[in-house]
Design an enzyme around this catalytic site. Sequence first.
Site, mmCIF file in Angstrom:
data_model
loop_
_atom_site.group_PDB
_atom_site.id
_atom_site.type_symbol
_atom_site.label_atom_id
_atom_site.label_comp_id
_atom_site.label_asym_id
_atom_site.label_seq_id
_atom_site.Cartn_x
_atom_site.Cartn_y
_atom_site.Cartn_z
ATOM 1 N N GLU A 138 0.898 -1.164 0.000
ATOM 2 C CA GLU A 138 0.000 0.000 0.000
ATOM 3 C C GLU A 138 0.931 1.207 0.000
ATOM 4 O OE1 GLU A 138 -1.096 3.032 0.471
ATOM 5 O OE2 GLU A 138 -1.917 2.846 2.469
ATOM 6 N N GLU B 63 6.449 11.444 0.463
ATOM 7 C CA GLU B 63 6.779 10.054 0.193
ATOM 8 C C GLU B 63 7.049 9.977 -1.311
ATOM 9 O OE1 GLU B 63 3.564 7.493 1.401
ATOM 10 O OE2 GLU B 63 5.086 6.454 2.514
#
Length: 431
Positions: A195, A218
Amino acid sequence: MLEMSECENTQTDSNIITEEFIALEDFSATGAEQLSFSAGDTLLVHEQVCADWWWAERSGCFGYVPSAFLHRRVEDVEDAWQDEEYFSSYGTLKLHLEMLSDRPRTETYRQVIVSNCAALRGKVVMDLGCGTGVISLFCGRLAQPAAVYAVEASSVAEHTEKLVKLNRCDDVVTVFRSRAEDLMLPSKVDVLVSEWMGNCLLVDVLVSEWMGNCLLFEFMVESVLRVRDRWLKDGGMMWPSSASLSLVPCQAHADYSQKMEFWENLYGLDFSCLQPVAREEFFSKPKFSHQLDPDDCLSSPCDVITLDMHTLSVSDLEKLRGEFRFTIERAGTLHGFAAWFSTFFRSLDEGGQPLELNTGPHAESTHWKQTLFMFDGPIGVEEGDCVGGAITLQRNPIWRRHMSITIEWRMKRRNDTTFSEKSSKRFPMWR
Ligand SMILES: N=C(N)NCC[C@H]1O[C@@H](n2cnc3c(N)ncnc32)[C@H](O)[C@@H]1O
């Protein structure tokens, strides 16, 4: 940006250097004396003629280049991936609580394991970036894989070990505290589940308390692809199998009113000279976690970028571009575009139904919500008007977890035969 002529008139001492710089963005020359380049190109700068324009060389061609588009070579950037800050953000429970509290997200992964439990029997699974290990525990408890490699680089992995034992999965699930790229495994895997998604699909925005509440980004998808290339068996399954970025032209009256109109009459005073400052501060970057009301969609959404996770390459990630063409379905105010993503999980069984996690305004809300890109000014639109253009996701060649999103658009009124001049706006995420 300064024009060339102004540069020659400014009273600045030019600075003779010979130094390599990296281009952060594409630049198209608008004059014979300028030098075009693409993001990621290396340019040799010979003279910083003035603050905004430098004399540079690329592949034997010379010309003026805009200094704002350049950055010193990556060696000068101590940590282009900012891994220490990034992984420390996942060392506490805060972000894991948010992800685990996201029912549509977590339940979708549980459903993927349940609906593939027969086919998972005897398979080797890697859960990349497993966090607290919830997906690995689904595998261990709801299916009978031969082995599950639960890979997690942050210190939360210490808790993951305990959770695996507490839930009686330690006979199947092995926790590896490591960056997945550095792993040495006993075997390749049949299934790589992860994920990894973030706002606008690729970039998750983290508020790093470790860094004094500054924003961190990220960009986990590169790790997923590198680990796929190294550890997924030929014919192995990627979960998600594909992912798409969706876009829709939308209204955002509340945001425009609260951030822009607000200054027009403040307790009987005129603060409108602050509106340009407010525009730069509030509308120059995307607004994450925007809750888009379906009624604010001015058209049906469209998938502008689709990633096949079995074939996508790391180099493809440098620049992703998707085109769109919307027909306005009802009169209103076009304040900008909203974006979100969907991911798809192919069945391990031939002909099995894929599962979908849709984070759009018509689906159950998730912790990602949607992302709002505000134009500088609202545009009145009528039913039948047309908005065509393109969205480009350009990775930052230096800061490898950052990217910018540029949206270009043209309007064609329903009674016109031609499109307007092209408008364009670049939204940095974050440098
Ligand atoms: N947007 C998300 N879903 N992010 C989940 C990120 C989780 O994966 C972990 N993670 C991210 N990249 C990596 C990597 N290359 N190797 C191992 N763990 C990783 C991270 O520490 C966090 O627990």
